[in-house]
Design a protein around this motif. Structure first.
Motif, PDB file in Angstrom:
ATOM      1  N   SER A 126       0.827  -1.203   0.000  1.00  0.00           N
ATOM      2  CA  SER A 126       0.000   0.000   0.000  1.00  0.00           C
ATOM      3  C   SER A 126       0.871   1.267   0.000  1.00  0.00           C
ATOM      4  O   SER A 126       0.591   2.241  -0.711  1.00  0.00           O
ATOM      5  CB  SER A 126      -0.909  -0.077   1.222  1.00  0.00           C
ATOM      6  N   LEU A 127       1.963   1.238   0.773  1.00  0.00           N
ATOM      7  CA  LEU A 127       2.879   2.387   0.792  1.00  0.00           C
ATOM      8  C   LEU A 127       3.527   2.592  -0.575  1.00  0.00           C
ATOM      9  O   LEU A 127       3.655   3.716  -1.059  1.00  0.00           O
ATOM     10  CB  LEU A 127       3.996   2.143   1.818  1.00  0.00           C
ATOM     11  N   CYS A 128       3.948   1.473  -1.191  1.00  0.00           N
ATOM     12  CA  CYS A 128       4.747   1.572  -2.421  1.00  0.00           C
ATOM     13  C   CYS A 128       3.889   1.824  -3.658  1.00  0.00           C
ATOM     14  O   CYS A 128       4.409   2.194  -4.701  1.00  0.00           O
ATOM     15  CB  CYS A 128       5.569   0.296  -2.622  1.00  0.00           C
ATOM     16  N   SER A 129       2.584   1.584  -3.546  1.00  0.00           N
ATOM     17  CA  SER A 129       1.729   1.791  -4.718  1.00  0.00           C
ATOM     18  C   SER A 129       0.878   3.051  -4.575  1.00  0.00           C
ATOM     19  O   SER A 129       0.146   3.413  -5.492  1.00  0.00           O
ATOM     20  CB  SER A 129       0.805   0.569  -4.905  1.00  0.00           C
ATOM     21  N   HIS A 130       0.954   3.730  -3.452  1.00  0.00           N
ATOM     22  CA  HIS A 130       0.053   4.847  -3.166  1.00  0.00           C
ATOM     23  C   HIS A 130       0.210   5.971  -4.200  1.00  0.00           C
ATOM     24  O   HIS A 130       1.322   6.409  -4.497  1.00  0.00           O
ATOM     25  CB  HIS A 130       0.339   5.393  -1.767  1.00  0.00           C
ATOM     26  N   ALA A 131      -0.923   6.440  -4.698  1.00  0.00           N
ATOM     27  CA  ALA A 131      -0.887   7.449  -5.769  1.00  0.00           C
ATOM     28  C   ALA A 131      -0.220   8.753  -5.332  1.00  0.00           C
ATOM     29  O   ALA A 131       0.305   9.497  -6.166  1.00  0.00           O
ATOM     30  CB  ALA A 131      -2.315   7.722  -6.251  1.00  0.00           C
ATOM     31  N   LEU A 132      -0.257   9.062  -4.044  1.00  0.00           N
ATOM     32  CA  LEU A 132       0.327  10.337  -3.593  1.00  0.00           C
ATOM     33  C   LEU A 132       1.821  10.233  -3.279  1.00  0.00           C
ATOM     34  O   LEU A 132       2.450  11.221  -2.933  1.00  0.00           O
ATOM     35  CB  LEU A 132      -0.416  10.841  -2.341  1.00  0.00           C
ATOM     36  N   VAL A 151       4.406   4.664 -11.833  1.00  0.00           N
ATOM     37  CA  VAL A 151       5.679   5.174 -12.365  1.00  0.00           C
ATOM     38  C   VAL A 151       6.452   5.997 -11.342  1.00  0.00           C
ATOM     39  O   VAL A 151       6.896   7.110 -11.620  1.00  0.00           O
ATOM     40  CB  VAL A 151       5.462   5.969 -13.681  1.00  0.00           C
ATOM     41  N   LYS A 152       6.593   5.425 -10.156  1.00  0.00           N
ATOM     42  CA  LYS A 152       7.360   6.118  -9.113  1.00  0.00           C
ATOM     43  C   LYS A 152       8.842   5.898  -9.328  1.00  0.00           C
ATOM     44  O   LYS A 152       9.233   4.882  -9.892  1.00  0.00           O
ATOM     45  CB  LYS A 152       7.036   5.535  -7.738  1.00  0.00           C
TER      46      LYS A 152
END
Ligand code: NAD
Length: 477
Positions: free
Chosen positions: A209-215, A239-240
């Motif tokens: 959840s942390l690594c995929s979070h949009a913000l 695309v982080k």
């Protein structure tokens, strides 16, 4: 037993939205030494939201303000050095002298080194038709392992703050205590609310959840290659930027004309430090075949100086491993080495009865190891050294590079010039020459499956920046 009840989000101590907790176990005796909250997905939302809200104002602060706050945090760490040291000894078993100097004082000094780097963000490159400026990446998630928990945090926190990023930190399950102390320190500084947020919790529960979070704009991850891949996969759809500092199986070439006593001593000490739980440890010592017997004799003598002991005692240089799980993993590799036919020079799977409650492993050296054995290919992460004989330097270089990893390497030759010639052929992010030691000014990071990106020094700062081009119309005022 210390009982931490809350997470640090948006400049305040808050209860977790869930009621989970994590026990912190002292690996020297197997006893629970602290309890901390285990954050859940709602906590992730709050922490990321707070970091997002804080980002714009923080990044627009003058660089001198960011530098001053970094120094303020370092001052706070200095005044709580003993607490930070005790936290590391209790949660991961690092001997107190190593914890105080290397793990804590080293981290405080390293944090200070990032304060002047904030001014780098003010620099502009002027060209005839454009100007290039650097800006902070944004909201960064910082995920760390347990082996150098404070240094690894500082290696991410320092450049992130210097660049003007806001942060959500997640320490390893086993070692959350120094991060909680750091949050207490930060709470007493002038860092604006929301710039630093701390979630103690389980990687497999809140990591995705942390690594995929949009913000979230960037994830900086240090840990195993397996978890690093999952982090990158979770971050890919949005695309982080992902900085990965992963595992290693680093080669150390000792050339035929090197000072053998000094070279072998350096290699054995490097592997035994922190009970072998160092990602850049030089765990494959490549030595001329004709000098194998001499190398074995020196290595055994040096290993005998590293005897396991209570990490709270000043004279101890080899503490337990960080957990029973890690101990079992390392013991299983030692059994594999024996089964695969490597020569067990010292150590092995037994420890004295008085240490049987702790996660101890004796200093262990295998000789006559073949580079295709499991113990030479996989990261063991314990006090286990493999000595591998080679025929000539070309063979040594071939063996050195025959690994999926590329984090570190080392060469001990007759002199520096000869060492540099060999170093230029090694596929790794660092190469230690003639007995050099880690420093936090030099860029650190991996080739191949050891990772992407660099930490420490100016290269480390750049990871937390975006590059913007301002294009100029020559005719416009
Ligand atoms: P690990 O990968 O199990 O855990 C590291 C961190 O990742 C922990 O905080 C964990 O909670 C979190 N995590 C686990 N699964 C996750 C997921 N799916 N998403 C997000 N986060 C997740 O590693 P470890 O056992 O704690 O540490 C040992 C490893 O770290 C070794 O492989 C070592 O080489 C590596 N390491 C690398 C460096 C480096 O700089 N290259 C430094 C130290 C350690």
């Amino acid at each position: 037993m210390k009982n931490y009840q809350q997470l640090y989000i948006d400049g305040r101590w808050v209860n977790s939205a869930g009621n989970g907790h994590l026990d912190v176990v002292n690996p020297a005796n197997g006893e629970i030494c602290a309890r901390v909250p285990s954050a859940n997905l709602q906590d992730v939302e709050l922490a990321v939201g707070a970091a997002k809200k804080a980002f714009a104002a923080w990044s627009e602060n003058p660089s001198s303000t960011r530098a001053a706050i970094i120094n303020e945090i370092a001052d706070g760490m200095q005044s709580r050095k003993d607490d930070l040291t005790q936290a590391i000894v209790a949660s991961m078993g690092c001997p107190i002298s190593v914890a105080a100097d290397l793990q804590v004082q080293g981290a405080i000094d390293a944090l200070r080194s990032f304060a002047p780097m904030a001014a780098e963000m003010d620099k502009q490159q002027e060209h005839t038709n454009h100007i290039v400026v650097s800006e902070a990446v944004g909201v960064c998630v910082l995920i760390n392992p347990w082996n150098y928990p404070l240094s690894q945090l500082v290696g991410k926190l320092g450049p992130a703050l210097a660049a003007g990023c806001s942060i959500v930190v997640k320490p390893a399950e086993q070692t959350p205590l120094q991060d909680l102390i750091l949050a207490e320190i930060i709470d007493g500084t002038s860092l604006p609310a929301g710039v630093f947020n701390l979630l103690t919790g389980v990687g497999s529960e809140i990591g995705e959840s942390l690594c995929s979070h949009a913000l979230v704009d960037m994830v900086s991850f240090t840990g195993s290659t397996l978890a690093g891949i999952k982090v990158a996969q979770a971050a890919a759809p949005t695309v982080k930027r992902v900085c990965q500092e992963l595992g290693g199986k680093s080669p150390y070439i000792i050339t035929p004309d090197a000072d053998l006593d000094a070279a072998v001593r350096y290699g054995v000490e490097d592997v035994m430090l922190n009970s072998g739980q160092t990602c850049c440890a030089l765990t494959r010592m490549l030595v001329p075949a004709e000098k194998l017997a001499e190398v074995e004799s020196i290595a055994k003598t040096v290993a005998a100086e590293w005897q396991i002991g209570d990490p709270m005692l000043a004279e101890t240089n080899l503490g337990p491993l960080s957990s029973q799980l890690q101990q079992q993993r390392v013991l299983s590799y030692i059994n594999t080495g024996i089964a695969e036919g490597a020569k067990l020079l010292c150590g092995g799977t037994q420890v004295p009865e008085e240490f049987s409650k702790g996660a101890y492993v004796a200093p262990t050296i295998f000789s006559n190891v073949s580079n295709d054995m499991t113990i030479a290919q996989e990261e063991i992460f314990g006090p286990v050294l493999c000595i591998i004989p080679y025929q000539d330097i070309a063979h040594a270089i071939e063996l050195a590079n025959d690994t999926p990893f590329g984090l570190s390497s080392a060469v001990y030759a007759e002199n520096r010039a000869e060492a540099i010639k060999v170093a230029s052929k090694l596929r790794a992010g660092q190469c230690y020459l003639q007995g050099a030691y880690f420093n936090t000014d030099s860029p650190f990071g991996g080739y191949k499956q050891s990772g992407n990106g660099r930490e420490w020094g100016l290269e480390g700062l750049k990871e937390y920046t975006e590059t913007k081009a301002l294009l100029i119309d020559a005719d416009a005022s």
